[in-house]
Motif scaffolding. Structure first.
Motif, mmCIF file in Angstrom:
data_model
loop_
_atom_site.group_PDB
_atom_site.id
_atom_site.type_symbol
_atom_site.label_atom_id
_atom_site.label_comp_id
_atom_site.label_asym_id
_atom_site.label_seq_id
_atom_site.Cartn_x
_atom_site.Cartn_y
_atom_site.Cartn_z
ATOM 1 N N LYS A 18 -5.621 8.762 2.350
ATOM 2 C CA LYS A 18 -4.517 7.935 2.839
ATOM 3 C C LYS A 18 -4.487 7.981 4.368
ATOM 4 C CE LYS A 18 -1.582 8.630 -1.180
ATOM 5 N NZ LYS A 18 -0.297 9.158 -1.663
ATOM 6 N N ILE A 20 -2.081 8.323 7.100
ATOM 7 C CA ILE A 20 -0.718 8.748 7.393
ATOM 8 C C ILE A 20 -0.615 8.922 8.902
ATOM 9 C CG2 ILE A 20 1.078 10.484 6.970
ATOM 10 C CD1 ILE A 20 0.173 9.235 4.361
ATOM 11 N N GLU A 25 2.905 6.220 5.497
ATOM 12 C CA GLU A 25 1.615 5.768 4.986
ATOM 13 C C GLU A 25 1.388 4.326 5.424
ATOM 14 O OE1 GLU A 25 -0.860 5.149 0.831
ATOM 15 O OE2 GLU A 25 0.923 6.438 0.830
#
Length: 160
Positions: A18, A20, A25
């Motif tokens: 992901k 981030i 996110e």
């Protein structure tokens, strides 16, 4: 009365992670590789606060050799750094953060990042500046291999 801290952090962009940044996110095909969630924004900010207080670096307090920090949400790191800052009798005066990332463009996410950080630090949105830019195709950032964040923080003695 006042203390200034500066730090930067860089992580590689890879598949199957992901992205981030600043505690939120961001939709993207690549994410940041690291022992934690690899949030370079929060890492740079946390380390700038630690540096302003002469408390060492993130590796001292949250070593990547300790399994309890594997995959940790960096917002928890910032909360702990805030606790240490308050314990020393300091509060945030203001923060200035720069992010270098080729893609995706971050403009529409900056207010959410600022809001998230302000909430964690219990400060006003006006005390946090976040800017984002590309590296114009130059170096690892420009080739979409990495993301860098730098943070400067001014702390002041005060009530929290």
């Amino acid at each position: 009365m006042y203390r200034i801290g500066y730090a930067s952090d860089i992580h590689r962009l890879v598949q199957n992670r992901k992205l981030i940044l600043g505690g939120i996110e961001i939709p993207h095909t690549l994410g940041l590789l690291g022992h934690s969630d690899a949030d370079v924004v929060i890492h740079a900010l946390s380390e700038a606060i630690l540096g302003a207080l002469a408390l060492g670096d993130l590796g001292t307090h949250f070593p990547d050799t300790d399994e309890k920090y594997r995959g940790i949400d960096s917002k928890l790191i910032l909360k702990e750094v805030k606790r240490m800052m308050n314990e020393k009798g300091y509060v945030i005066n203001n923060i200035d953060i720069s992010i270098s990332l080729e893609k995706p463009k971050l403009k529409k996410y900056i207010i959410d990042m600022r809001t998230t950080l302000a909430g964690i630090l219990n400060i006003d949105l006006s005390q946090i500046s976040i800017k984002a830019g590309t590296n114009e195709g130059v170096d690892a950032v420009g080739k979409e291999e990495a993301c860098v964040a730098t943070a400067i923080v001014l702390l002041k003695k005060g009530e929290f």
